[in-house]
Design an enzyme around this catalytic site. Structure first.
Site, short mmCIF file in Angstrom:
data_model
loop_
_atom_site.label_atom_id
_atom_site.label_comp_id
_atom_site.label_asym_id
_atom_site.label_seq_id
_atom_site.Cartn_x
_atom_site.Cartn_y
_atom_site.Cartn_z
CB CYS A 77 -10.26 27.91 23.68
SG CYS A 77 -8.87 29.31 24.11
CG HIS A 132 -1.61 0.94 1.49
ND1 HIS A 132 -3.11 1.41 0.00
CD2 HIS A 132 -2.51 1.84 2.49
CE1 HIS A 132 -3.19 2.81 0.47
NE2 HIS A 132 -3.38 2.71 2.13
N PRO A 157 -10.17 0.02 -0.62
CG PRO A 157 -11.93 0.18 -1.72
CD PRO A 157 -10.85 -0.69 -1.39
#
Length: 427
Positions: A346, A195, A272
């Protein structure tokens, strides 16, 4: 000054209508993920049609979107599954998936890998140490081996999982060590897995397929070659989507040539994730505030969502189509404005409109003029969003997930997390 906005025209809603988006908010509040079942089916059918010479298995990389309803729907269409951790494998089993349809390839070998394998889950060793541990536990059994072929691809260094800078798989130069371990434990290597990352270039896929097929000649028992996934989709205008047929035809020819040369007819596997679910998901949020930093600054559109729901822009500089949906008012098409879209955390890095591939670069986006209370739909949120977020940062709860079924019904498939659930494990 910042880089120009990646999109110079207004994006549009992909599968939701403004009325459906409003209904979702009325029922479940915001932020909320929505997945489109019709798009899931369409994408699954496209993957199942991937050209192949001697058989195909499509494994959904469940890390992209691990909701049980999505997994179950894909299984009903004939897909198998790739788990990236022992926890994902257990989650798939709890969703009712057949163990024989789950393959485990993981960076961290789970302590219960023996139990998972005995239950029928397929195992692919991703390091020499993993291969040896498996062999000691299961001498003489069948196993897969993930190899790093020496080549990688990806839209950023953080999504490239091949080549010398990647720890994924066994480096191709260590094959002699693989043979030693296989021989010592009498293992049968029946699958070779590579991969490389995410990309759209057929030439790269062809090169990797050639390299992988050459590596299979080292293991006479191999019956399956797994070329991974990483089929990129264009989430915004201007981004390219992988042509599966173009890539697949080149790969198919290589498998046919390999069979002529060796007599070995190998089954193809692909994994996939993004391709199957990215465009099938959207995040529905609400415009909470509008802030300006003056003539020399920016116009900010603040949402009630952010890196707690979609971390990819802050992490990779990834691009998502963003659509403002006016509520309770009509608006002309030309009423647009450039905004920096920011989240509710934040955190200065909670930015939904970075420059492409540059997470720290501000890139104002052209959007319909917004008012507080309007809806804001972030498209392309089906992959690596709900499953990969800054969980509970600022103590925001996990957002709910809704499935837009093919019959038009909106079904809740994951509830919004409560504060009690956030703190329940504190002592």
């Amino acid at each position: 000054m910042p880089a120009p906005a990646p999109a110079t025209k207004l994006e549009s809603l992909r599968f939701l209508t403004p009325a459906q988006a409003a209904t979702v908010r009325a029922r479940h509040g915001t932020p909320v993920y929505v997945y489109d079942q019709a798009t899931l089916r369409h994408n699954a059918e496209a993957c199942l049609a991937f050209p192949n010479a001697f058989g195909l298995t499509v494994r959904f990389a469940m890390k992209a979107c691990p909701n049980a309803s999505v997994l179950q729907f894909f299984e009903s269409l004939g897909l198998h599954f790739d788990a990236s951790s022992g926890w994902e494998a257990e989650r798939a089993l709890r969703a009712g998936l057949s163990a024989q349809k789950i393959s485990l390839a993981t960076q961290e070998m789970p302590e219960n890998f023996s139990d998972l394998h005995r239950r029928g889950i397929l195992f692919t060793a991703c390091s020499l140490q993993q291969l040896d541990r498996f062999g000691r536990q299961f001498p003489g059994e069948k196993v897969g081996v993930r190899l790093n072929p020496g080549l990688g691809s990806g839209h950023s260094g953080k999504t490239n999982v091949g080549g010398p800078g990647s720890s994924f798989g066994i480096w191709h130069e260590w094959l002699s060590h693989v043979h030693q371990i296989v021989s010592a434990h009498r293992l049968q290597v029946v699958k070779v897995h590579t991969h490389i990352g995410s990309g759209t270039d057929p030439a790269v896929w062809e090169r990797v397929a050639k390299m992988t097929l050459r590596l299979t000649r080292e293991f006479p028992a191999v019956t399956t070659v797994n070329l991974g996934g990483g089929f990129k989709v264009g989430r915004v205008a201007g981004e390219k989507t992988t042509d599966l047929q173009k890539i697949g035809k080149a790969v198919k020819a290589l498998f046919q040539n390999h069979a002529k040369e060796t007599g070995s007819e190998l089954r193809l596997e692909i994994e996939p994730g993004t391709y199957l679910v990215a465009q099938a998901g959207a995040l529905v949020a609400t415009v909470q505030d509008l802030v300006s930093t003056g003539s020399g600054g920016y116009e900010f559109l603040k949402l009630d969502a952010g890196m707690t729901e979609i971390l990819r822009p802050s992490l990779y500089g990834s691009q998502h189509a963003i659509v403002v949906v006016p509520m309770g008012r009509t608006i002309k098409k030309k009423e647009t404005k450039k905004y920096l879209v920011v989240g509710h955390c934040c955190e200065s890095g909670d930015l939904l409109t970075p420059a492409p591939g540059q997470a720290e670069t501000l890139a104002p986006r052209l959007l319909t003029r917004a008012e507080i209370g309007d809806l804001c739909v972030i498209e392309g949120a089906g992959a690596y969003c709900a499953g990969m977020s800054a969980k509970n940062y600022n103590s925001f709860p996990e957002a709910p997930e809704v499935l837009l079924e093919e019959n038009g019904k909106l079904r809740l498939i994951r509830k919004r997390q409560s504060l009690d659930q956030i703190v329940q494990n504190e002592i």
